[in-house]
Design a protein around this motif. Sequence first.
Motif, PDB file in Angstrom:
ATOM      1  N   GLY A 231     -99.087  67.272  30.681  1.00 43.35           N
ATOM      2  CA  GLY A 231     -98.531  67.187  32.202  1.00 43.35           C
ATOM      3  C   GLY A 231     -98.018  68.769  32.696  1.00 43.35           C
ATOM      4  O   GLY A 231     -99.943  69.219  31.639  1.00 43.35           O
ATOM      5  N   LYS A 232     -97.892  69.472  33.473  1.00 38.83           N
ATOM      6  CA  LYS A 232     -97.934  70.196  33.906  1.00 38.83           C
ATOM      7  C   LYS A 232     -97.551  71.375  33.113  1.00 38.83           C
ATOM      8  O   LYS A 232     -96.441  71.142  32.096  1.00 38.83           O
ATOM      9  CB  LYS A 232     -96.627  71.407  35.066  1.00 38.83           C
ATOM     10  N   VAL A 233     -98.092  73.364  32.705  1.00 41.77           N
ATOM     11  CA  VAL A 233     -97.105  74.025  32.458  1.00 41.77           C
ATOM     12  C   VAL A 233     -96.329  74.907  33.014  1.00 41.77           C
ATOM     13  O   VAL A 233     -95.488  75.041  32.165  1.00 41.77           O
ATOM     14  CB  VAL A 233     -98.679  74.770  31.457  1.00 41.77           C
ATOM     15  N   ASP A 234     -96.728  75.151  33.997  1.00 39.16           N
ATOM     16  CA  ASP A 234     -95.299  75.303  34.913  1.00 39.16           C
ATOM     17  C   ASP A 234     -95.379  74.220  35.516  1.00 39.16           C
ATOM     18  O   ASP A 234     -95.084  74.071  37.158  1.00 39.16           O
ATOM     19  CB  ASP A 234     -96.383  76.416  35.447  1.00 39.16           C
ATOM     20  N   LYS A 235     -93.909  73.940  35.237  1.00 36.33           N
ATOM     21  CA  LYS A 235     -92.715  73.469  35.780  1.00 36.33           C
ATOM     22  C   LYS A 235     -91.949  73.572  37.508  1.00 36.33           C
ATOM     23  O   LYS A 235     -91.033  73.321  37.255  1.00 36.33           O
ATOM     24  CB  LYS A 235     -92.157  72.537  35.179  1.00 36.33           C
ATOM     25  N   GLY A 236     -92.160  75.361  37.126  1.00 35.86           N
ATOM     26  CA  GLY A 236     -90.573  76.002  38.342  1.00 35.86           C
ATOM     27  C   GLY A 236     -89.987  75.809  37.804  1.00 35.86           C
ATOM     28  O   GLY A 236     -89.231  75.848  36.289  1.00 35.86           O
ATOM     29  N   ASP A 237     -88.654  75.296  38.764  1.00 38.25           N
ATOM     30  CA  ASP A 237     -87.359  75.527  37.851  1.00 38.25           C
ATOM     31  C   ASP A 237     -87.330  73.746  37.858  1.00 38.25           C
ATOM     32  O   ASP A 237     -85.869  73.404  37.421  1.00 38.25           O
ATOM     33  CB  ASP A 237     -86.515  75.633  39.281  1.00 38.25           C
ATOM     34  N   ASN A 238     -88.219  72.956  37.033  1.00 41.16           N
ATOM     35  CA  ASN A 238     -87.286  71.372  37.287  1.00 41.16           C
ATOM     36  C   ASN A 238     -88.353  71.207  36.245  1.00 41.16           C
ATOM     37  O   ASN A 238     -89.304  70.818  35.794  1.00 41.16           O
ATOM     38  CB  ASN A 238     -87.676  70.258  37.726  1.00 41.16           C
ATOM     39  N   PRO A 239     -88.329  70.985  34.789  1.00 44.42           N
ATOM     40  CA  PRO A 239     -88.816  70.648  33.338  1.00 44.42           C
ATOM     41  C   PRO A 239     -89.199  69.692  33.377  1.00 44.42           C
ATOM     42  O   PRO A 239     -89.733  69.171  32.495  1.00 44.42           O
ATOM     43  CB  PRO A 239     -87.485  71.250  32.325  1.00 44.42           C
ATOM     44  N   PHE A 240     -88.398  68.836  33.879  1.00 43.44           N
ATOM     45  CA  PHE A 240     -89.228  67.204  33.993  1.00 43.44           C
ATOM     46  C   PHE A 240     -89.858  66.765  34.950  1.00 43.44           C
ATOM     47  O   PHE A 240     -90.829  65.948  34.967  1.00 43.44           O
ATOM     48  CB  PHE A 240     -87.163  66.565  34.402  1.00 43.44           C
ATOM     49  N   ASP A 241     -90.579  67.777  35.421  1.00 41.81           N
ATOM     50  CA  ASP A 241     -91.898  67.536  36.367  1.00 41.81           C
ATOM     51  C   ASP A 241     -93.416  67.697  35.642  1.00 41.81           C
ATOM     52  O   ASP A 241     -94.015  68.265  35.535  1.00 41.81           O
ATOM     53  CB  ASP A 241     -92.147  68.302  37.176  1.00 41.81           C
ATOM     54  N   MET A 242     -93.916  66.294  35.410  1.00 40.90           N
ATOM     55  CA  MET A 242     -95.051  66.199  34.525  1.00 40.90           C
ATOM     56  C   MET A 242     -96.523  66.837  35.643  1.00 40.90           C
ATOM     57  O   MET A 242     -97.711  66.614  35.315  1.00 40.90           O
ATOM     58  CB  MET A 242     -94.949  65.071  33.758  1.00 40.90           C
TER      59      MET A 242
END
Length: 306
Positions: A231-242
């Motif tokens: 998943g994403k490296v930069d997930k912003g403010d949602n650590p569960f956003d893959m």
Amino acid sequence: MRLGMLTACLPQWSLERIAGWATDNGYEALEVAVWPGTGGRDFEAAHLPVADFGPQQVDETKALFERHGLELSAFAYYENNLHPDLRRREEIRTHLKHAIDAAQALGVPHVGTFIGRDWTRSVADNLAEGQRVLPELVDYAGERGVKLIVENCVMEGWHPDGYPGNLAYSPELWEWMFSLGFYLNWDPSHLTWIGIDPVETIAPHIDRIVHAQAKDVELDPVARNRYGFFGKVDKGDNPFDMGWWRYRVPGLGQVDWPKVVDRLYEHGFTGTLSVEHEDPVWGGDDERITQGLRIAQRTLRPLIVG
């Protein structure tokens, strides 16, 4: 098999209100969220005060479920039992024991939790630590006639790099936790995105699948080509956003529900299939959340023998 729902998707509703809505909309059981209070994650909810659960609360809760003709299938307190902060780990352990005590008082057979993980240590070190500290919780529950059930959620947001934060995500790890005395709250959505065919996991482990969660998952292979499996490296403010998959209510993702339910029946599952609503499309406000629950009910109800 009974069709149920996890109450955590409606954290601001009272249990009385949820029970009335569930009965009116074709649900037969509730998996009740029992966090100490609503917290930072959307799915935390406090629908029963298990830390202060006396005879009056027991009587009122039993009367509520009898009044609405519902079963209380399980308590839900999904926290990190191997948390690296030992003070926080003890808080979790203490509240889990409160949930077990309340389950005993009500005759609730299952309390759901996570194995968790100390994300500062290796998997091997975590398994050794789990073997040291977790059997006491299993024994505490067993002495009170309660089974501890673990959801096979990856909890990738608990790890700073998006790696598994709950060491119960694969059949290999299930067999390890079964050896400690845990049971499984089986959820096909997590298996699907990590590349495991959920249907093929039912038969070998049916004796430990005592409760199941109905959550779907929608995969985006094009986005996966950009981000990769982790998943994403930069997930912003949602650590569960893959970035390449998202949870959906049953019927709106990749899970083959007719085959899942049929296979559960084939191998003798008689527990509750509990809808866990974490669908971002059908989320955000009570009207959309309840509509998502109706979609799930319409998907699953025809598959379950009345």
